[in-house]
Design an enzyme around this catalytic site. Sequence first.
Site, PDB file in Angstrom:
ATOM      1  CE  LYS A 169      -3.729  -2.070   2.773  1.00 15.13           C
ATOM      2  NZ  LYS A 169      -4.863  -1.836   1.865  1.00 15.13           N
TER       3      LYS A 169
ATOM      4  NE  ARG B  27     -10.976  -9.683  -2.417  1.00 12.51           N
ATOM      5  CZ  ARG B  27     -11.286  -8.696  -3.250  1.00 12.51           C
ATOM      6  NH1 ARG B  27     -11.543  -8.959  -4.521  1.00 12.51           N
ATOM      7  NH2 ARG B  27     -11.347  -7.445  -2.827  1.00 12.51           N
TER       8      ARG B  27
END
Length: 505
Positions: A278, A352
Site C-alpha cells: 500500500k 477475501r
Amino acid sequence: MKITAAGGSIQDQKVDTLVVNLFEEIKPGGATAAVDEATGGAITRILDLGDFKGELNSTAVVYAGGIAADRVVVVGLGKEADFTANKALQAAATAFTKARDLGAKNIASIAFGAGAGGLQVAEAAEATALGAILGLYRFDQYKSNSGEVKKEVQSLKIVEFDRSKVRQIRAGVGDAQILGESVNLARDLVNSPGSHLTPTALANEARAMCKDIGIKCSVYGPGRIRRMNMGALWGVAKGSREEPRFVVMEYEPQGTSRGTLAVCGKGVTFDSGGISIKPGSGMDEMKMDMSGAAATVGILRSAAALELPVRVVGLIAATENMPDGLALKPGDVLTARSGKTIEVLNTDAEGRLILADALDYAHTFKPDAIVDLATLTGAIIVALGHEATGVMSTSTDLVDRLRQAGDYTGERVWELPLWDEYEEAIKGKIADINNTGGRSAGSIAGGMFLKHFAGDVPWAHLDIAGTAWSDKGKPHSPGGATGVGVRLITRLLREWTKPPVANSS
C-alpha cells in the site's frame, strides 16, 4: 460509570447535572416541563429568546435556582414525527458528552422518548443508557499520565416518575450495559496498535471474553490451520513472522435454539498490502483491518450475555499481511479448504482469501445462515461513503432482516447486486478464480469471490470498510474505531424469530 434506575421527580434529584430533552418547536412537557416550572421558566425563556429550538443534537445549558442541581442540560430531539430509538441514542450521547465536558460527575436524566416519543419504557431506557456508554467512550490506554485531571462522569441515574415502571427502566439499562460494553470491547481491539494486537493477542482476547462470559472457545495455530487444509489463510499468513490464528467461538442458548447463525470476521491485524504494498500515507490506520473480527467478538459477547435464543458461532481468521521473503506473490495459486484454486493477482486483496476458508469451515456447524464482516474494499467507500455498509447476499430474506436491523440501530446497510454477469471479472485463467476483478465494481468482485465459498446456505457479506473507522466521529462514536456490526447483528439476532418486512424502496 455506574448507571442506575430510580423512581421519583427529576427536578428533586440531588446531583450536579440534570439532563432533559425537547422536541423541535414543541413546548416543554412531562419531566422537561417539571424542571422548567421548578426553575421559574428558565427553559421557556431560552426558547422564547430563540437561543434553543430543539433541533436534533443541539444543546442548551441552564443555570437557575429552584433545584438542587448546579445546571440543566437540555438536548434537542428533532422533529417528533421523525423520532426513533436511534435518535434517542444520539441525543443522549450528545447531552451526556456535553455534561461531562462541563465537569459533571453525577447526572440524573429521564429516559429519552418514553413519553411523547412513543418508545416503550425499557426501549427508551436502553437507548438513553447506550448513548451514554457509547458517547462517553475514550481510548487513552497508551497516553502517559501527564498529571492532567480527566473529566469523567461517575454516575448516571435514569429517573422515572411512575415508580411502577422502574423495573422496565432497570431492564433497559441492563441490556444497554451489555451492548455498550460489547461495542466498546470491539472498539478497544480495533484501536489497539498492530504491534500489541497481533493475531495471537487477538485470539487471546477472544478466548478471555469467552471464558468471562461462559462460552466455548477453540484457538488453532499454524499446524492445525495447515492440517485443516486452509491453504488460502496460510498463503496470506506465511509472509509474516507473526503466527496466524483461527478462532472458533460457540454460544449455545439454554433450552431450545431457534436456529444457528455463523458469523465470520476478517482478522488482519495489520495490512501492509503484502508484495502489492500500500502507499505509506494512511497505512497507520491499517491496524483496523481486523474490525470484522473485533465485531465478531463483540457479537458473541452480547448474544451470550443477553441470553438470546439463537445459537451463534463466531469464526475469526487472524493474520498479518506482510511483504516477507516467504510472502504470497502476484501470480501465485492457492488451494482453499474447499478445494477451489485461486490465482492471486493482487496480494492486497487478502481479506477475501482468509474469509474463503472461514466461510467454508462455517458449514461444519450446519448454520441456518452465514454473515461475514470485513473491511474488504476501498471501493465500497467510493460507492457509499462512510454512512452505510455494503451488503451482498444470496438471500433476500436475510438482506431484509439486516436492513431492518440497520434502520433501527443506525448501522444502515445498502445492497449491491451479485448478478451472474459479474462472474466474468473473477474468472480464472490458470486457476478456478482470481482474487480480484480489476478496478470496475471492486466491491462486487469481492462479494462474487466470497459467494464461491458460501455454498447453499443463506449468506450475506458485509463490507464495513467505510463504516468501521471514523475520522470525524459522531455523537455516539467519538472517532477512530466505531465498533460497527455489533449492534447491527445483535439486533438481527434479537428479531430472529420475527418475519422481516420486504424492502419497498
